[in-house]
Structures are given as C-alpha cells and as structure tokens.
Design an enzyme around this catalytic site. Structure first.
Site, PDB file in Angstrom:
ATOM      1  N   GLY A 102     -36.731 -14.619 -24.524  1.00  0.00           N
ATOM      2  CA  GLY A 102     -37.837 -13.748 -24.899  1.00  0.00           C
ATOM      3  C   GLY A 102     -37.922 -12.546 -23.976  1.00  0.00           C
ATOM      4  CD  GLU A 139     -36.678 -21.729 -20.083  1.00  0.00           C
ATOM      5  OE1 GLU A 139     -36.391 -21.051 -21.085  1.00  0.00           O
ATOM      6  OE2 GLU A 139     -36.062 -22.778 -19.766  1.00  0.00           O
ATOM      7  CG  ASP A 187     -40.977 -21.537 -23.392  1.00  0.00           C
ATOM      8  OD1 ASP A 187     -39.750 -21.459 -23.153  1.00  0.00           O
ATOM      9  OD2 ASP A 187     -41.669 -20.536 -23.660  1.00  0.00           O
TER      10      ASP A 187
END
Length: 357
Positions: free
Chosen positions: A73, A144, A152
């Site tokens: 993202g 992450e 996530d």
C-alpha cells in the site's frame, strides 16, 4: 495487460474485457504497483461491473511492469496522514480491508498472476483469490514487523491457517519466499513457469461465458508445473518446533538452541524487528487460529491499526525504510522485555468505527 495483446482503459488501474474474461491490471510500475486509495476504488468498480455482467465468466488480475505484481500500500501516505492526525490513513485501510474481504467471497473465478514482488497489499489482492498463480519470479512476503506494523490485509487469517508454523515464521521474520514455499504455506495454488504465462492468459481469454470455477482450475492445471524447491521443505520440522510457542521470547530461545544456519538467520532477522510489532503480530496470529472467518480477522486488524497510528515504532520504521532510508530504526520500547501485556492489549481494543456493520 502484459500477457495479452488487448486494449484496456484507465490510468493507475487498467480494465477491460476480452471474450468472457474481465481484466484488471495494476498500472503503477514505477512504484511496483503500490496501491493508492483511488486504485482500490477503481478495482472495486471493476469488480462491481464484472460481477453483474452475464458475459463475464472470470476475472484476471495482473500487475504491469517487470518488477512485480504489487509491493503493498501507499506507506508514505499512511505515514504523513498519521503524523498529521488526518483521517486519510484510517479511511484508506478501511477501503482496502473491505476490498480484501470482498475478494475472499467474490462469486466468480478471480485469477491472479503473482509475478515478481507480491508483498503487503499485494498479498491482500492475491491471497484471498480463488485461483492464485505463482511464477518463477514470485517473491512473496509480509514484512510489516520491520516497519513497526503487523501483517494485515487479512494476512492474520492466511498466516494463522498455514500448515504447522509456517505462517508464524513468515509473520514474525517477514522473510520473502519463492513459489514453492508460497504454495506450501497456502498463499498460492499452482506454479506456472514464465514461458507458459502468455499461453495461459490467451487460453483464459478464450473461455466460454458459462464456464465454472472447476473449468478454470482445470485450464490452469494444464500450464502448471512443479516449482523449484524452496526452503520450507528442508526446514519444516525446525520451523514447526521453534515457532510453536506463544511468546516471542520462547521462540527466540528455541532458535538459539538449534545448530542451524536457517535458525540463526531467523533469530537474527527477528531481532532487527520492532519488539512491539513482534509481540502484537504473534498475538494476532494466535487469535486468528480460533477466528471463524476472514472478515473476523480483517475487523480485528482494522481495530489494531487505530493503536498502530498512535505508536512511535510505526513512524520510526517508515522513516528508516522509506523516508530517510538509513535502515537503522530506533525502536521504542527497544527490547522485548519492555513490551508488557498492557501494550499488546491496547491493539485489541474495539475500533470506534467498526470495519463491517
């Protein structure tokens, strides 16, 4: 669409149709197709169109460029929004996670070619698909914990349901894996060699309008092969043995006790990660094992993001990896023993604006 000669429309997301196949191509190759909020909305719109169009039998999702399917993202936006206290970060995550959930229950075959880098948000677009194709260049990871975050996009569902402790290893170390290991861990279904991808796409483009999911599965199988052996086959027993514990400290102690280069590397890698992220990730993975479905894990992840955006490690991790690129984050707390249960429990507090409902 890099595997088909066909006309598509759009900018950051290209869409179109060839035969009974709906096409979605991520088109930000300069940043390895990292997802923006607008891209998420464009994917949603395309899925709306394809779902209700009786002439569409299946959907093919790919990434433009040679480097990868999707690297994740828009981390810089999350950093800037979180620091400014704007709602953009939470709204981006809300829309992304809702899209991940939709992919998991999409009623038509949703085929993804996971070529090259497939990380973070790229796993969210691929891991919940009905047909997941790994290739020679697949490099999959949920990294992450290295930026003060946690796996996530529904990864706490995928990782917690991986065979044995493969998911625990992947979630805590963030180490990238290749096609064989992606299949072994349940993140991909088949391996299709690069030389077969164009032919596969062309055959998918020729499917009839009334085709069902099993027919798509059978078609893909005609182009599949055995993937080159990865690391998991040789190290599965060690991973299951060392990562079975419910505390990060016990996992590290078990790795320390092994006479193995693989174990030594895993331990050294974990020690570079945010101590808070390691403990939160392990707690989320263990909660995922007893969760009834993907949506439950996504909702829990969304709740945890509210605390993440208040946590210094998130901003320090992104600073070190993306902003200053010095690769030298200074975590706070700096040690595992300083991350008490109260710190972890804060990530499990219900979100004031639930993801679903």
């Amino acid at each position: 669409m890099r595997y088909l000669t066909t006309d598509l429309t759009g900018e950051e997301v290209l869409t179109g149709q060839t035969g009974a196949l709906g096409l979605i191509a991520l088109n930000r190759p300069r940043v390895i197709n990292s997802l923006s909020r607008e891209m998420i909305r464009q994917i949603e719109t395309a899925l709306d169109t394809f779902e209700t169009d009786p002439s569409i039998a299946a959907v093919l999702v790919t990434g433009e460029g040679e480097r990868g399917f999707c690297a994740g993202g828009d981390i810089r936006m999350l950093y800037e929004s979180g620091r400014a206290g704007s709602p953009d970060a939470q709204e981006f995550l809300r829309e992304e996670y809702r899209l991940n959930g939709r992919i998991g229950r999409y009623p038509k075959p949703y085929v993804v070619i996971m070529d090259g880098i497939t990380m973070g948000g790229g796993v969210g677009l691929s891991g919940h698909a009905s047909h997941r194709i790994a290739t020679d260049t697949t490099k999959l990871a949920m990294p992450e914990t290295g930026i003060g975050f946690f796996p996530d996009v529904g990864a706490t569902w995928l990782l917690s349901h991986a065979p044995g402790e493969l998911g625990t290893y992947m979630g805590l170390t963030g180490e990238p894996i290749g096609p064989a290991d992606a299949i072994a861990a349940g993140f991909a279904d088949v391996f299709v060699p690069a030389a077969n991808l164009v032919s596969l796409a062309e055959r998918l483009a020729a499917i009839p309008a009334g085709v069902d999911a099993q027919a798509v599965t059978d078609l893909i199988a005609n182009f599949a092969a055995k993937a080159p052996e990865g690391q998991f086959a040789a190290n599965r027993a060690l991973i299951d043995r060392c990562f079975a514990f419910d505390s990060v400290e016990q996992i590290l102690a078990a790795l320390e006790a092994e006479d193995s280069d693989f174990a030594a590397k895993a331990k050294a890698t974990m020690l570079t990660k945010s101590p808070t992220s390691l403990k939160v990730t392990l707690a989320l993975l263990r909660a995922g094992r007893t969760s009834p479905d993907l949506e439950t894990c996504l909702a829990r992840e969304f709740s945890a993001t509210a605390q993440t955006l208040k946590t210094p490690d998130f901003y320090e991790g992104i600073r070190a990896a993306i902003i200053d690129k010095d690769r030298n984050p200074q975590w706070s707390p700096a040690t595992l023993d300083a991350v008490g249960p109260d710190i972890v429990e804060a990530f499990f507090a219900p979100h004031p604006q639930p993801l679903f409902g």
